[in-house]
Design a protein around this motif. Structure first.
Motif, mmCIF file in Angstrom:
data_model
loop_
_atom_site.group_PDB
_atom_site.id
_atom_site.type_symbol
_atom_site.label_atom_id
_atom_site.label_comp_id
_atom_site.label_asym_id
_atom_site.label_seq_id
_atom_site.Cartn_x
_atom_site.Cartn_y
_atom_site.Cartn_z
ATOM 1 N N UNK A 1 1.085 -1.181 0.156
ATOM 2 C CA UNK A 1 -0.065 0.139 -0.111
ATOM 3 C C UNK A 1 0.969 1.422 0.153
ATOM 4 N N UNK A 2 1.200 0.911 0.915
ATOM 5 C CA UNK A 2 2.658 2.767 1.019
ATOM 6 C C UNK A 2 3.232 2.967 -0.637
ATOM 7 N N UNK A 3 4.054 1.389 -0.899
ATOM 8 C CA UNK A 3 4.414 1.995 -2.560
ATOM 9 C C UNK A 3 3.449 2.166 -3.125
ATOM 10 N N UNK B 1 0.888 4.120 -2.983
ATOM 11 C CA UNK B 1 0.464 4.938 -2.405
ATOM 12 C C UNK B 1 2.033 5.945 -3.141
ATOM 13 N N UNK B 2 3.013 5.337 -2.903
ATOM 14 C CA UNK B 2 4.083 6.854 -3.094
ATOM 15 C C UNK B 2 3.737 6.451 -4.867
ATOM 16 N N UNK B 3 3.499 6.046 -5.456
ATOM 17 C CA UNK B 3 3.617 5.914 -6.941
ATOM 18 C C UNK B 3 2.678 6.817 -7.606
ATOM 19 N N UNK B 4 0.998 5.907 -6.415
ATOM 20 C CA UNK B 4 0.079 7.778 -6.883
ATOM 21 C C UNK B 4 0.349 9.425 -6.474
ATOM 22 N N UNK B 5 1.947 8.968 -5.498
ATOM 23 C CA UNK B 5 1.644 10.487 -5.375
ATOM 24 C C UNK B 5 3.148 11.307 -6.457
ATOM 25 N N UNK B 6 3.647 10.318 -6.962
ATOM 26 C CA UNK B 6 4.410 10.769 -8.107
ATOM 27 C C UNK B 6 3.910 11.194 -8.608
ATOM 28 N N UNK B 7 2.333 10.397 -9.384
ATOM 29 C CA UNK B 7 1.733 11.115 -10.557
ATOM 30 C C UNK B 7 0.631 11.570 -10.643
ATOM 31 N N UNK B 8 0.408 11.879 -9.225
ATOM 32 C CA UNK B 8 -0.270 13.066 -8.632
ATOM 33 C C UNK B 8 0.431 14.664 -9.074
ATOM 34 N N UNK B 9 1.718 13.872 -8.342
ATOM 35 C CA UNK B 9 3.022 15.866 -8.923
ATOM 36 C C UNK B 9 3.106 15.582 -9.923
ATOM 37 N N UNK B 10 3.340 15.213 -11.070
ATOM 38 C CA UNK B 10 3.266 15.439 -11.942
ATOM 39 C C UNK B 10 2.297 15.419 -12.628
ATOM 40 N N UNK B 11 0.397 14.948 -13.051
ATOM 41 C CA UNK B 11 -0.570 15.635 -12.548
ATOM 42 C C UNK B 11 -0.482 16.739 -12.445
ATOM 43 N N UNK B 12 0.002 17.612 -11.072
ATOM 44 C CA UNK B 12 -0.426 18.633 -10.385
ATOM 45 C C UNK B 12 0.529 19.640 -11.447
ATOM 46 N N UNK B 13 1.915 19.324 -11.796
ATOM 47 C CA UNK B 13 3.202 20.025 -12.622
ATOM 48 C C UNK B 13 2.554 20.627 -14.173
ATOM 49 N N UNK B 14 2.213 19.163 -14.779
ATOM 50 C CA UNK B 14 1.013 19.940 -16.012
ATOM 51 C C UNK B 14 0.276 20.449 -15.914
ATOM 52 N N UNK B 15 -0.468 20.377 -15.219
ATOM 53 C CA UNK B 15 -1.803 21.048 -15.059
ATOM 54 C C UNK B 15 -1.420 22.503 -14.473
ATOM 55 N N UNK B 16 -0.599 22.833 -13.615
ATOM 56 C CA UNK B 16 0.025 23.895 -13.609
ATOM 57 C C UNK B 16 0.330 24.525 -15.182
#
Length: 181
Positions: free
Chosen positions: A60-62, A64-79
């Protein structure tokens, strides 16, 4: 006759209690390995379950970390997209506001037949472009041909006057017109 000492019954009772307690302790000690074995088995099952829970938690932690990385990438793209959209709005908003009334008028006046004609014209643009490109060199030479055409017209005019001056030309002309009719 037996001799009974004072307080001996208490001692005997106490010794009986000690013997009873000792027997109970021995019985407990005899069952202790079985109980410890059952307890050890339960502890082993509990440790296995805890390990399984820990493994699941690691996954679950791994994840969640992968989802966090994808979410950060998505947030950067949205920005970035938001920044670009903001820049485009800054550039094109005044133009859009200026053209809005004209576009509304254009849309109000545009008929379906005109839209169909525009689509047909767009479909024919490649062929039209090729033909115009072929004619442009000829049109470019017309300024040099113009004096020659004027000269040719002058010669034809002179020739016409000469022919009209020939005796009997009027007769030949009427006869030619009659044959053409």
């Amino acid at each position: 006759m037996a001799l009974v000492l004072p307080g001996s019954s208490t001692v005997v009772r106490s010794v009986g209690d000690v013997v009873h307690w000792s027997l109970s302790t021995v019985a407990f000690a005899v069952t202790l390995p079985t109980r410890l074995e059952a307890l050890l088995f339960s502890v082993e099952r509990l440790v296995a379950r805890i390990n399984q829970i820990a493994d699941n938690a690691d996954r679950v932690v791994i994840g969640a970390a992968a989802v966090t990385v994808r979410a950060e990438t998505l947030v950067e793209a949205v920005e970035q997209t938001s920044d670009i959209a903001g820049q485009l709005l800054e550039i094109y908003e005044p133009i859009a506001l200026q053209l809005a009334p004209l576009a509304a008028r254009f849309a109000d006046d545009l008929s379906e037949a005109e839209v169909s004609a525009a689509i047909k014209l767009i479909d024919q643009l490649p062929e039209l472009t090729d033909r115009v490109a072929a004619v442009l060199p000829i049109l470019g030479t017309l300024d040099s041909v113009s004096p020659e055409i004027h000269e040719l017209l002058g010669v034809v005019k002179d020739l016409r006057q000469a022919i009209v001056g020939v005796p009997g030309f009027h007769f030949f002309r009427k006869r030619g017109e009659a044959k053409l009719d």
